[in-house]
Motif scaffolding. Structure first.
Motif, PDB file in Angstrom:
ATOM      1  N   LEU A  33      69.607  27.405  90.227  1.00 52.87           N
ATOM      2  CA  LEU A  33      70.912  26.786  90.499  1.00 52.87           C
ATOM      3  C   LEU A  33      70.785  25.665  91.523  1.00 52.87           C
ATOM      4  O   LEU A  33      70.037  25.774  92.491  1.00 52.87           O
ATOM      5  N   ARG A  34      71.529  24.584  91.271  1.00 49.80           N
ATOM      6  CA  ARG A  34      71.721  23.577  92.295  1.00 49.80           C
ATOM      7  C   ARG A  34      73.207  23.269  92.357  1.00 49.80           C
ATOM      8  O   ARG A  34      73.971  23.727  91.497  1.00 49.80           O
ATOM      9  N   SER A  35      73.630  22.533  93.368  1.00 47.40           N
ATOM     10  CA  SER A  35      75.054  22.268  93.578  1.00 47.40           C
ATOM     11  C   SER A  35      75.272  20.796  93.815  1.00 47.40           C
ATOM     12  O   SER A  35      74.422  20.111  94.393  1.00 47.40           O
ATOM     13  N   GLU A  36      76.434  20.317  93.384  1.00 42.79           N
ATOM     14  CA  GLU A  36      76.867  18.982  93.787  1.00 42.79           C
ATOM     15  C   GLU A  36      78.373  19.001  93.995  1.00 42.79           C
ATOM     16  O   GLU A  36      79.087  19.823  93.401  1.00 42.79           O
ATOM     17  N   THR A  57      83.265  21.238  93.816  1.00 41.73           N
ATOM     18  CA  THR A  57      81.848  21.609  93.798  1.00 41.73           C
ATOM     19  C   THR A  57      81.495  22.205  92.445  1.00 41.73           C
ATOM     20  O   THR A  57      82.258  22.999  91.890  1.00 41.73           O
ATOM     21  N   ARG A  58      80.335  21.803  91.955  1.00 42.86           N
ATOM     22  CA  ARG A  58      79.818  22.363  90.703  1.00 42.86           C
ATOM     23  C   ARG A  58      78.470  23.020  90.969  1.00 42.86           C
ATOM     24  O   ARG A  58      77.610  22.435  91.639  1.00 42.86           O
ATOM     25  N   GLY A  59      78.295  24.199  90.432  1.00 40.85           N
ATOM     26  CA  GLY A  59      76.979  24.832  90.399  1.00 40.85           C
ATOM     27  C   GLY A  59      76.380  24.583  89.030  1.00 40.85           C
ATOM     28  O   GLY A  59      77.049  24.786  88.012  1.00 40.85           O
ATOM     29  N   ILE A  60      75.151  24.128  89.000  1.00 44.20           N
ATOM     30  CA  ILE A  60      74.534  23.669  87.750  1.00 44.20           C
ATOM     31  C   ILE A  60      73.198  24.386  87.575  1.00 44.20           C
ATOM     32  O   ILE A  60      72.414  24.477  88.522  1.00 44.20           O
ATOM     33  N   ASN A  61      72.924  24.878  86.359  1.00 49.74           N
ATOM     34  CA  ASN A  61      71.655  25.585  86.163  1.00 49.74           C
ATOM     35  C   ASN A  61      70.557  24.655  85.640  1.00 49.74           C
ATOM     36  O   ASN A  61      70.769  23.449  85.503  1.00 49.74           O
ATOM     37  N   GLN A  62      69.400  25.233  85.368  1.00 50.68           N
ATOM     38  CA  GLN A  62      68.223  24.435  85.009  1.00 50.68           C
ATOM     39  C   GLN A  62      68.386  23.696  83.683  1.00 50.68           C
ATOM     40  O   GLN A  62      67.635  22.765  83.391  1.00 50.68           O
ATOM     41  N   ASN A  63      69.367  24.105  82.886  1.00 51.47           N
ATOM     42  CA  ASN A  63      69.618  23.409  81.625  1.00 51.47           C
ATOM     43  C   ASN A  63      70.687  22.336  81.765  1.00 51.47           C
ATOM     44  O   ASN A  63      71.102  21.743  80.772  1.00 51.47           O
TER      45      ASN A  63
END
Lengths: 343, 343, 343
Positions: free
Chosen positions: A103-106, A127-133
């Motif tokens: 997970l990463r965030s922006e 804020t969005r949490g985004i996975n490896q895909n």
């Protein structure tokens, strides 16, 4: 200077998107720690077999653990110089997080309003949490009051976003494949179905947990939340370490198993207030109120809107606000969320 | 009422089987936490390579961790209204538990005897831990004294099961494939073989651990044991949190490495008494006595029956009972088990 | 006697190699616990994706976690009867450790020198951590002062190894495949490259962590370090538990993220001193000094030699030694290491 002083109010620009640092791969380790730190017992987050019987690939990471991972990354950019965490809105869990995911965030700045004192202002971020895909797994709005560093910095044009008071039930995202038609109530721990809960019903979750310094620090670090007020006993004049609000959220949610064992997955965060600070030594208890219910198109799945209130020792039953309309001093948290339940 | 008040003595029926809630998938996370919470060093539970050299597929979850997972699930149905945990008997580990396995528990009521005061009674249950393949991994009898809720409820016909004082060595189940013929003593930590231990021999395990509130709560929550007396400092009049007896069992067993490093796997629980309560601040030490020895048909594998005693600071060497035959106040635990050792 | 009394000074022989017990398989559990116990945020140890973009197979176990696992195994054979841990030298990380790897340790005695008091002596060992493939993952020299048991044991011929003051940069082993040419600075958390650091530059890492008993014990047990002074509050006359020096190393290194977020991997340990003892309640802070820089042959990878100093509350900025040349009482740790950074 090489160290991060955090952003001040005058450092934010409407429309800018901040890439938060330190992506994180989660594993069975984070899962086990979540169960060790909170009395979490919702079966869908405890058993791969139970989750598979509900149509998922395996047991996901607890929704709140996913929230904490995403939230923690925003702290160095959003709330290092915050005076107060003011609110949450329009939070939706969009995709379950599994061990092995990264997970990463922006965050995008969607509102700015300087306070009349000229010394601080309110910053709104989505804020969005985004996975490896590249899939967004979580999306929410938070607003915080942030100090100014240069008091003579000009006030920006005030922009206050129009935020929904509640996530409309027709916009809830039910995890792909979720199917409660073969739901195992005996293994889940309670027989109460979605239809058994009435709007306005209140539930006292009975149990309490006395909080220790080591535990809230272990939890807060696990989410890589670095706000020094949680860790450094020399930071506040009273020598107390302020407990991360998310620790209270997870504690209260876990306690709510007793009476809401079938409110399995959180799918939306409508609102939330950290009403009073929590410190080590406090004994946290919780109660819930059914605010609304809605049907979903997933097999056997209903949605339930719940108010989750965390209180500390000495609180009266279902204590919330005083005659002045303000939160009572024993109230720690007032959270408004949607969860899914078997019908 | 939607919350679980727990069962009272009058709620149990001879022969009924209770499906306990919240199945649990274990992973490397639970393994790591076990090593973080207890000074556990038995090599077979620490190293996949060591375990493979002993004929297993990989390093299993510690036998006591498996016990705690199975036991924890029974608490909401068996001991939420318990006055005392009276004893264990006929416990056998039947199949090793590996990361990735999912465990659930069920208990059959095999005995009921109301106390002469009419206010409580003793409930005997046989509990089974079952994995995702339907294999029973653990089977044991426990009896507890449980409060009555309706004092006018009629006493059931008294049924007191005949329980074996000890698991007969010929009924011990040695894990499939276990083979100690290539056992690596240097990596295990001690040179002492099964043949080096004499019946009657006592071993002082030397080391001590001072217990902290955060640690016993983290451990007890990890096993999803919800008894509020372990977590809520406002529950007891003295403000103390009672430490889960299983925490003391694991602490003592881990300390017993020093002198019994080769007593690798626990295969049976013959009996156990939580002699006195344990609280944070107590320093736990342990000693063992060799009660019996038996051969097994597995290559290089002998069985050893051990008494494991946990005591706290101030206990005299090998302290157990006073002249009145009662446990001394410094004694926390008196456990009787079978383990397997290399011959 | 079956328990391990530890080795005394007279029990060591020059040239002998000691196989340390209890090999350990690490998993995502150890990774998660490391992040829960220390404010560790270096992206390469947090995210599989980030690590892959740097040419590695996945995110490895933190270098210091690998160190602690290897070190912990040596305690029962090397430092159980130690009076003081005197120093480290010539430490090199030779191969990254990944979840699933199994580590064991062995030490060769390379120096012995009895003290003039005839009651103790200094033992120098070269310790190797070895994985399941027989690959040495870590190699370092440590020397400790160890008590004699038999005061009349003859003094051995004094052998004091010639140890390098610093690992020569041309002998640093950069992990196979490491490539920082596509390094993602935004995700790593800071923009500062290898070229941005000047020899002699000092960085105050700002943040502090107040240490709790439960946390240092959980950490120290996780590494199967059994020295009783860390766990038994009845062991020292003052009732304090001495905190494992490695706990302070990891805490300081994690705090150094703030200003050294791109000093990703530790590749060598040049020297280290535990200047003063650390106890629960201490608030640990850290500062660093750039001692040297060197190029490497790996793409985009530079090496930086850093002094990492841990201090406790009340320390003056960049406090290290008094006018007498001795460490100031607020100084806990003085560590000298090489790390790799993106150029």
């Amino acid at each position: 200077m090489k160290t991060n002083p955090g952003r001040f109010f005058e450092d934010y620009r409407i429309g800018e998107t901040i890439t938060h640092a330190v992506p994180r791969t989660v594993s069975g380790g984070e899962r086990a720690l979540y169960h060790a730190l909170y009395p979490a017992r919702h079966a869908l987050y405890s058993s791969d077999e139970f989750a598979r019987n509900c149509g998922l690939a395996a047991s996901p990471l607890d929704d709140l653990a996913a929230f904490h991972v995403v939230f923690g990354k925003t702290v160095p950019d959003v709330s290092l110089n915050a005076i107060a965490n003011l609110g949450y809105a329009e939070g939706r869990w969009l995709s379950a997080v599994y061990p092995g995911d990264t997970l990463r965030s922006e965050s995008t700045v969607i509102g700015l309003k300087e306070n009349s004192n000229g010394a601080s202002g309110v910053v709104y971020v989505r804020t969005r949490g985004i996975n490896q895909n590249g899939t967004t797994v979580l999306d929410y709005v938070r607003w915080v009051m942030v100090r100014k560093n240069r008091l003579d910095a000009p006030a920006p044009d005030a922009v206050v976003p129009a935020l929904a008071k509640v996530v409309a039930p027709e916009t809830l995202v039910i995890p792909a494949g979720l199917d409660f038609s073969r739901y195992e109530f005996a293994l889940a721990g309670e027989p109460h179905r979605w239809g058994d809960y009435a709007i306005g019903e209140k539930i006292d979750h009975v149990d309490g947990v006395t909080i220790e310094e080591a535990e809230h620090m272990i939890a807060t670090r696990l989410w890589q939340n670095t706000a020094k007020v949680h860790f450094d006993a020399t930071f506040r004049p009273d020598g107390k370490r302020l407990i991360y609000g998310g620790h209270v959220i997870s504690m209260a949610r876990a306690l709510s198993f007793n009476g809401l064992a079938n409110a399995q997955m959180i799918v939306a965060l409508n609102a939330g207030a950290h009403a009073n600070p929590c410190f080590a030594g406090d004994t946290v208890k919780a109660w819930s109120e059914v605010i609304d219910k809605a049907d979903t198109s997933a097999p056997g799945v209903g949605a339930i809107r719940l108010r989750l209130v965390a209180v500390k020792q000495g609180a009266a039953p279902f204590a919330l606000r005083g005659e002045d309309g303000k939160y009572l001093p024993e109230v720690l948290l007032d959270l408004d969320y949607w969860a899914v339940m078997p019908k």
